[in-house]
Motif scaffolding. Structure first.
Motif, short mmCIF file in Angstrom:
data_model
loop_
_atom_site.label_atom_id
_atom_site.label_comp_id
_atom_site.label_asym_id
_atom_site.label_seq_id
_atom_site.Cartn_x
_atom_site.Cartn_y
_atom_site.Cartn_z
N UNK A 113 0.84 -1.21 0.00
CA UNK A 113 0.00 0.00 0.00
C UNK A 113 0.87 1.25 0.00
N UNK A 114 1.94 1.26 0.78
CA UNK A 114 2.83 2.41 0.83
C UNK A 114 3.52 2.62 -0.52
N UNK A 115 3.93 1.52 -1.17
CA UNK A 115 4.59 1.62 -2.48
C UNK A 115 3.62 2.16 -3.53
N UNK A 116 2.39 1.70 -3.51
CA UNK A 116 1.40 2.16 -4.48
C UNK A 116 1.03 3.63 -4.26
N UNK A 117 1.14 4.11 -3.02
CA UNK A 117 0.81 5.49 -2.71
C UNK A 117 1.93 6.46 -3.11
N UNK A 118 3.15 5.94 -3.30
CA UNK A 118 4.29 6.78 -3.66
C UNK A 118 4.42 6.81 -5.19
N UNK A 119 4.21 7.99 -5.82
CA UNK A 119 4.26 8.06 -7.29
C UNK A 119 5.66 7.77 -7.85
N UNK A 120 6.69 7.94 -7.04
CA UNK A 120 8.06 7.68 -7.50
C UNK A 120 8.50 6.25 -7.29
N UNK A 121 7.69 5.44 -6.65
CA UNK A 121 8.08 4.07 -6.34
C UNK A 121 6.96 3.09 -6.68
N UNK A 122 6.43 3.21 -7.90
CA UNK A 122 5.34 2.33 -8.29
C UNK A 122 5.86 0.92 -8.56
#
Length: 99
Positions: free
Chosen positions: A23-32
């Motif tokens: 969820x945290x990765x998906x929320x970060x636009x630079x770390x999709x």
């Protein structure tokens, strides 16, 4: 005497931790996360390691040259072995025409 492992034990995240990480990765636009198409396009490191295969393969041999010859070619800088090969190729070309 038991062998002591130098590597720390790998602790896998729990299902809840894994969901939080995703969820945290998906929320970060630079770390999709990678898309299935991107994952499919990836090449294993083994496939790209090392020098590219040459169509003009060379043979590995052990040869003894006089110190003066080696010193001269080394003094010409990086790539001295290739230059030495070039000189020998020219010699072969010149002498094979006469035969």
């Amino acid at each position: 005497m038991s062998k002591v492992s130098k590597r720390p034990a790998i602790v896998m995240p729990t299902t809840a931790e894994d969901k939080a990480i995703t969820a945290a990765a998906k929320a970060d636009p630079d770390a999709q996360p990678l898309t299935p198409k991107q994952l499919q396009a990836m090449v294993p490191m083994k496939a790209v390691r090392g020098r590219p295969k040459s169509e003009n393969k060379k043979l590995l041999v052990s040869v003894r040259y006089s110190p003066e010859v080696v010193a001269y070619f080394k003094s010409t800088g990086e790539g001295w072995q290739s230059r030495m090969d070039g000189v020998l190729q020219q010699y072969v070309a010149r002498h094979s025409r006469r035969a």
